[in-house]
Design a protein around this motif. Structure first.
Motif, PDB file in Angstrom:
ATOM      1  N   LEU A   1     -13.504  10.932 -11.819  1.00 26.48           N
ATOM      2  CA  LEU A   1     -12.618  11.253 -12.891  1.00 26.48           C
ATOM      3  C   LEU A   1     -11.238  10.715 -12.708  1.00 26.48           C
ATOM      4  O   LEU A   1     -10.202  11.141 -13.262  1.00 26.48           O
ATOM      5  CB  LEU A   1     -12.274  12.929 -12.947  1.00 26.48           C
ATOM      6  CG  LEU A   1     -13.630  13.608 -12.876  1.00 26.48           C
ATOM      7  CD1 LEU A   1     -13.127  15.193 -13.247  1.00 26.48           C
ATOM      8  CD2 LEU A   1     -14.203  13.431 -14.338  1.00 26.48           C
TER       9      LEU A   1
ATOM     10  N   LEU B   1     -10.980   5.432   0.035  1.00 24.50           N
ATOM     11  CA  LEU B   1     -11.014   6.761  -0.475  1.00 24.50           C
ATOM     12  C   LEU B   1     -12.413   6.978  -0.294  1.00 24.50           C
ATOM     13  O   LEU B   1     -12.624   8.408   0.193  1.00 24.50           O
ATOM     14  CB  LEU B   1     -10.337   7.091  -1.963  1.00 24.50           C
ATOM     15  CG  LEU B   1     -10.694   8.378  -2.363  1.00 24.50           C
ATOM     16  CD1 LEU B   1      -9.611   9.374  -1.731  1.00 24.50           C
ATOM     17  CD2 LEU B   1     -10.739   8.326  -4.042  1.00 24.50           C
TER      18      LEU B   1
ATOM     19  N   ALA C   1     -15.466  14.495  -7.597  1.00 20.59           N
ATOM     20  CA  ALA C   1     -15.007  14.724  -8.991  1.00 20.59           C
ATOM     21  C   ALA C   1     -13.755  14.991  -8.934  1.00 20.59           C
ATOM     22  O   ALA C   1     -12.795  14.670  -9.546  1.00 20.59           O
ATOM     23  CB  ALA C   1     -16.068  15.084  -9.799  1.00 20.59           C
ATOM     24  N   LEU C   2     -13.480  16.366  -8.113  1.00 18.46           N
ATOM     25  CA  LEU C   2     -12.169  17.052  -8.332  1.00 18.46           C
ATOM     26  C   LEU C   2     -11.092  16.296  -7.558  1.00 18.46           C
ATOM     27  O   LEU C   2      -9.900  16.149  -8.088  1.00 18.46           O
ATOM     28  CB  LEU C   2     -12.205  18.609  -7.702  1.00 18.46           C
ATOM     29  CG  LEU C   2     -13.110  19.455  -8.507  1.00 18.46           C
ATOM     30  CD1 LEU C   2     -13.458  20.895  -7.985  1.00 18.46           C
ATOM     31  CD2 LEU C   2     -12.798  19.474 -10.200  1.00 18.46           C
ATOM     32  N   ILE C   3     -11.486  15.689  -6.234  1.00 14.76           N
ATOM     33  CA  ILE C   3     -10.403  15.048  -5.568  1.00 14.76           C
ATOM     34  C   ILE C   3      -9.807  13.692  -6.336  1.00 14.76           C
ATOM     35  O   ILE C   3      -8.797  13.369  -6.352  1.00 14.76           O
ATOM     36  CB  ILE C   3     -11.190  14.460  -4.425  1.00 14.76           C
ATOM     37  CG1 ILE C   3     -11.370  15.889  -3.358  1.00 14.76           C
ATOM     38  CG2 ILE C   3     -10.382  13.521  -3.663  1.00 14.76           C
ATOM     39  CD1 ILE C   3     -11.835  15.777  -2.044  1.00 14.76           C
TER      40      ILE C   3
ATOM     41  N   GLN D   1      -9.748  13.496  -9.597  1.00 15.09           N
ATOM     42  CA  GLN D   1      -9.067  14.080 -10.640  1.00 15.09           C
ATOM     43  C   GLN D   1      -7.423  14.384 -10.209  1.00 15.09           C
ATOM     44  O   GLN D   1      -6.477  13.827 -10.621  1.00 15.09           O
ATOM     45  CB  GLN D   1      -9.379  15.019 -11.169  1.00 15.09           C
ATOM     46  CG  GLN D   1      -8.617  15.678 -12.405  1.00 15.09           C
ATOM     47  CD  GLN D   1      -9.227  16.671 -13.286  1.00 15.09           C
ATOM     48  OE1 GLN D   1      -9.548  17.866 -12.889  1.00 15.09           O
ATOM     49  NE2 GLN D   1      -9.375  16.183 -14.569  1.00 15.09           N
ATOM     50  N   ALA D   2      -7.509  15.080  -8.940  1.00 14.08           N
ATOM     51  CA  ALA D   2      -6.186  15.097  -8.096  1.00 14.08           C
ATOM     52  C   ALA D   2      -5.601  13.778  -8.017  1.00 14.08           C
ATOM     53  O   ALA D   2      -4.336  13.718  -8.201  1.00 14.08           O
ATOM     54  CB  ALA D   2      -6.472  15.945  -7.044  1.00 14.08           C
ATOM     55  N   LEU D   3      -6.356  12.869  -7.606  1.00 14.02           N
ATOM     56  CA  LEU D   3      -5.735  11.349  -7.259  1.00 14.02           C
ATOM     57  C   LEU D   3      -5.106  10.705  -8.580  1.00 14.02           C
ATOM     58  O   LEU D   3      -4.020  10.515  -8.681  1.00 14.02           O
ATOM     59  CB  LEU D   3      -6.824  10.536  -6.940  1.00 14.02           C
ATOM     60  CG  LEU D   3      -6.300   9.137  -6.398  1.00 14.02           C
ATOM     61  CD1 LEU D   3      -5.522   9.192  -5.324  1.00 14.02           C
ATOM     62  CD2 LEU D   3      -7.639   8.072  -6.210  1.00 14.02           C
TER      63      LEU D   3
ATOM     64  N   LEU E   1      -3.867  12.545 -11.097  1.00 10.81           N
ATOM     65  CA  LEU E   1      -2.483  13.207 -11.303  1.00 10.81           C
ATOM     66  C   LEU E   1      -1.482  12.801 -10.421  1.00 10.81           C
ATOM     67  O   LEU E   1      -0.472  12.499 -10.652  1.00 10.81           O
ATOM     68  CB  LEU E   1      -2.943  14.792 -10.948  1.00 10.81           C
ATOM     69  CG  LEU E   1      -1.649  15.725 -11.382  1.00 10.81           C
ATOM     70  CD1 LEU E   1      -1.313  15.711 -12.946  1.00 10.81           C
ATOM     71  CD2 LEU E   1      -2.119  17.249 -10.982  1.00 10.81           C
ATOM     72  N   ALA E   2      -1.907  12.685  -9.336  1.00 13.30           N
ATOM     73  CA  ALA E   2      -1.053  12.249  -8.111  1.00 13.30           C
ATOM     74  C   ALA E   2      -0.422  10.707  -8.410  1.00 13.30           C
ATOM     75  O   ALA E   2       0.911  10.613  -8.296  1.00 13.30           O
ATOM     76  CB  ALA E   2      -1.595  12.404  -6.784  1.00 13.30           C
TER      77      ALA E   2
ATOM     78  N   VAL F   1      -4.606  11.807 -15.812  1.00 16.57           N
ATOM     79  CA  VAL F   1      -5.910  12.612 -15.846  1.00 16.57           C
ATOM     80  C   VAL F   1      -6.577  12.280 -17.064  1.00 16.57           C
ATOM     81  O   VAL F   1      -7.749  12.144 -17.330  1.00 16.57           O
ATOM     82  CB  VAL F   1      -5.433  13.947 -15.778  1.00 16.57           C
ATOM     83  CG1 VAL F   1      -6.724  14.628 -15.951  1.00 16.57           C
ATOM     84  CG2 VAL F   1      -4.924  14.071 -14.306  1.00 16.57           C
TER      85      VAL F   1
END
Lengths: 355, 303
Positions: free
Chosen positions: A57, A124, A139-141, A143-145, A147-148, A266
């Motif tokens: 993501l 990564l 997938a969640l990591i 997505q956080a990437l 955003l960051a 995102v």
């Protein structure tokens, strides 16, 4: 579907794209050019998600890295000697930082477009997959990437141009970017890059690597018991996805002339995924078609009814995933599955049927 | 204001942020542990809770309307969650990544729905008078420290909800079912537990608690259509760090992440704190890939 029929379909699609300058208006052709650039990223996602079973993501991050590297080069080339980009001056920097200036030389910039996203993706992926963390967690990591990455770009105004990003590009290798001739050439270059990426994917899918990747998707533990290390294969696949994304981003900004954090965060990252899902995550032809369809659809609907696009995209996510997990590419198979019910049964079949 | 007062104030802020994170993450952790499903529309349950609080406080003019709003927010979000489970999630059982995408679609629709109804600009919920002042220290080593009642209330609310949830799991019949399905879904089914109902109830309770988080958040920040999106990514990190379906792990992780963000923000900016948080999570899974607390099991899980 028969293989020869599939190849015929690919060739027809290619023919339609080659002839596009003849039948499309200049505006639509420029749209098609940028969507073809996006299709390269989709091919990478197809490899990563459709074949490797890794949902990313955060593909916008690698796309953005390629785009920002090229944008930095373009900004540097446009400067008079001793000058610096305007946003750096406003932010009170007294010289251009070193990690900017290495991209002044075209060959280093081109190398950067390939290397920076690839290394970031591989790094990564290795850190995460090596610890056997995968699936939903990954997938969640990612997505956080995403955003960051976007918040970092916005906050580092002095180095990245902040919220506005980088724009006002002058020339690439001495050619003005806004020149119509350059834009026409860009269409061909993008199409050629897409065809090359497509052939590369075909080659990978025939190779041992491609087969092991599929096997990992369908049963990671089984492949581990057979003596392979899935982390290596998944990392390599994710790195290829990163390379494709970087090239896609660089080509894209040559069509649109701007890169900003709003294009890499995102939401854009997940829009890249839905285009692939609509086309059919595991079909190379499917994802190219899906990317073109979704993006043209977005352009048509969102300019007329911006609210409707949000609802439409939401519905698309739900419907494609629940009703058509193989996307458009799954339609022929679905049809083939329906057909026997309408076909007359042979005497033999009736005779074989148990009472 | 002394230095130590600033530090204590910031730690307190961290704890109150952690409280909202915990309320948000509890539902995620519950349904992830039970069904291996991540609900991307979970942030929108928070948003719905926030808007329901706003509406209740607008309609009912009473100093204690906020307490009623808490109930409304819980019930509304739980109902919406139940609807989501029945219409979408149930059909995607065993396909966690597809659930992620489908629920993302739901979140887009809910966000746009909120934008069409309430507009893109935030709606303020005015804290009731009994919450609007604060504890201030005027002398001693912590002189100048002021702890707003609102934030104290949020921390207390979280502790209460967490306690109730633990009681629910440990003491009630449905809690027993939940633990059984969590341990071994097939065996529970074979012994007559209706796992579909358990999934539905647990999912609804989880989204209901997220609605409470939205109500609490409405006290300290205006409710916007994207309020959920900005919180839920941290809640995902809490679930990853906390471990698969462990409520205690979730609580510890929420506290860790809340305090980490608050303390890093003292030295750098909010955006750098975001990046550092992600780095910390990636470093963390190098050491404990399954989270702070996890149960050892012989089951090979691909999820």
């Amino acid at each position: 579907m028969k293989k020869s029929f599939k190849i015929l379909l690919d060739l027809l699609l290619l023919l339609a794209l080659v002839l596009a300058p003849l039948y499309l208006s200049a505006y639509n052709l420029s749209l098609l050019g940028r969507f073809l650039a996006m299709a390269i990223l989709s091919l990478g996602l197809c490899m990563v998600w459709g074949w490797g079973g890794i949902l990313s993501l955060g593909q916008g991050v690698f796309w953005g890295l390629g785009a920002y590297v090229l944008a930095m080069h373009l900004k540097l080339v446009g400067l008079a000697p001793g000058d610096m980009p305007d946003f750096m001056m406003w932010s009170g920097l007294d010289h251009i930082p070193g990690w900017w200036t290495i991209f002044r030389h075209p060959s280093l910039a081109f190398a950067g477009i390939f290397l920076v996203p690839t290394v970031a993706a591989a790094g990564l992926a290795w850190l995460v997959f090596n610890r056997r963390v995968s699936g939903v967690y990954f997938a969640l990591i990612t997505q956080a990437l995403a955003l960051a990455f976007a918040t970092l770009l916005i906050s580092q105004q002095a180095y990245t141009g902040g919220f506005n990003g980088l724009t006002d590009f002058g020339t690439l290798l001495g050619h003005s970017i806004v020149d119509p001739g350059f834009q026409r050439a860009m269409y061909w270059i993008t199409l050629a890059a897409l065809v090359a990426a497509f052939l590369f994917c075909q080659w990978i899918s025939q190779s041992n690597f491609g087969k092991i990747l599929l096997a990992i998707r369908d049963g990671e533990s089984r492949i581990r018991f057979l003596g392979y290390n899935p982390a290596t294969y998944k990392t390599l696949a994710f790195a290829i996805g990163g390379t494709f994304a970087g090239v896609s981003g660089a080509l894209y900004i040559l069509h649109v002339g701007v890169i900003s954090p709003a294009m890499v965060g995102v939401v854009p990252s997940i829009e890249m995924v839905i285009a692939v899902a609509v086309g059919g995550r595991a079909s190379f032809t499917g994802v190219v078609l899906g990317t073109l369809l979704v993006n043209f659809g977005k352009d048509l609907i969102s300019s007329a009814f911006p609210e409707l696009w949000q609802f439409g995209m939401g519905l698309m996510f739900i419907l494609v995933v629940t009703a058509l997990p193989q996307g458009l590419a799954g339609l022929p198979e679905l049809w083939a599955g329906f057909r026997p019910r309408f076909r007359k049964r042979t005497m033999q079949e009736i005779a074989d049927q148990p009472n | 204001m002394g230095n130590s007062a600033i530090v204590v104030g910031q730690i307190f802020n961290g704890v109150s942020v952690a409280s909202i994170l915990l309320l948000t993450a509890l539902g995620l952790a519950l349904s992830f542990g039970l069904m291996h499903v991540i609900n991307m529309a979970h942030g929108e349950m928070l948003m719905v809770g926030g808007y329901l609080t706003y509406l209740t406080c607008r309609i009912v003019h009473n100093p204690y309307a906020f307490l009623l709003a808490l109930l409304v927010a819980f019930a509304g979000s739980a109902l919406l969650g139940a609807l989501l489970e029945v219409t979408v999630i149930r059909w995607l059982y065993g396909r966690p990544l597809d659930t992620l995408l489908a629920t993302w679609g739901v979140s887009l629709i809910l966000q746009q729905g909120a934008r069409s109804i309430f507009g893109a600009i935030g709606n303020e919920v005015v804290a009731p008078p009994w919450l609007s002042s604060s504890i201030s220290l005027n002398h001693g080593p912590l002189a100048g420290l002021s702890l707003p009642y609102v934030r104290i209330f949020i921390v207390l609310l979280t502790i209460a909800v967490f306690g109730l949830l633990l009681l629910f799991i440990a003491r009630t019949r449905w809690g027993l079912y939940l633990r059984a399905v969590h341990q071994d879904r097939e065996m529970a089914q074979a012994l007559g537990v209706n796992t579909k109902w358990v999934d539905l109830v647990v999912f609804a309770v989880g989204t209901g608690v997220a609605g409470l988080a939205g109500a609490a958040l409405a006290l300290i920040a205006p409710v916007t259509p994207t309020v959920g999106q900005s919180y839920v990514v941290y809640a995902f990190m809490v679930v990853i760090v906390g471990g698969l379906g462990s409520l205690l792990g979730t609580a510890i992780a929420a506290l860790l992440i809340g305090l980490f963000s608050a303390s890093v923000q003292m030295f750098t900016s909010i955006s750098l704190a975001d990046v550092l948080l992600l780095v910390m999570v990636i470093v963390f899974i190098q050491f404990r890939p399954r989270g702070i607390i996890f149960k050892r099991s012989r089951i090979m899980k691909e999820a």
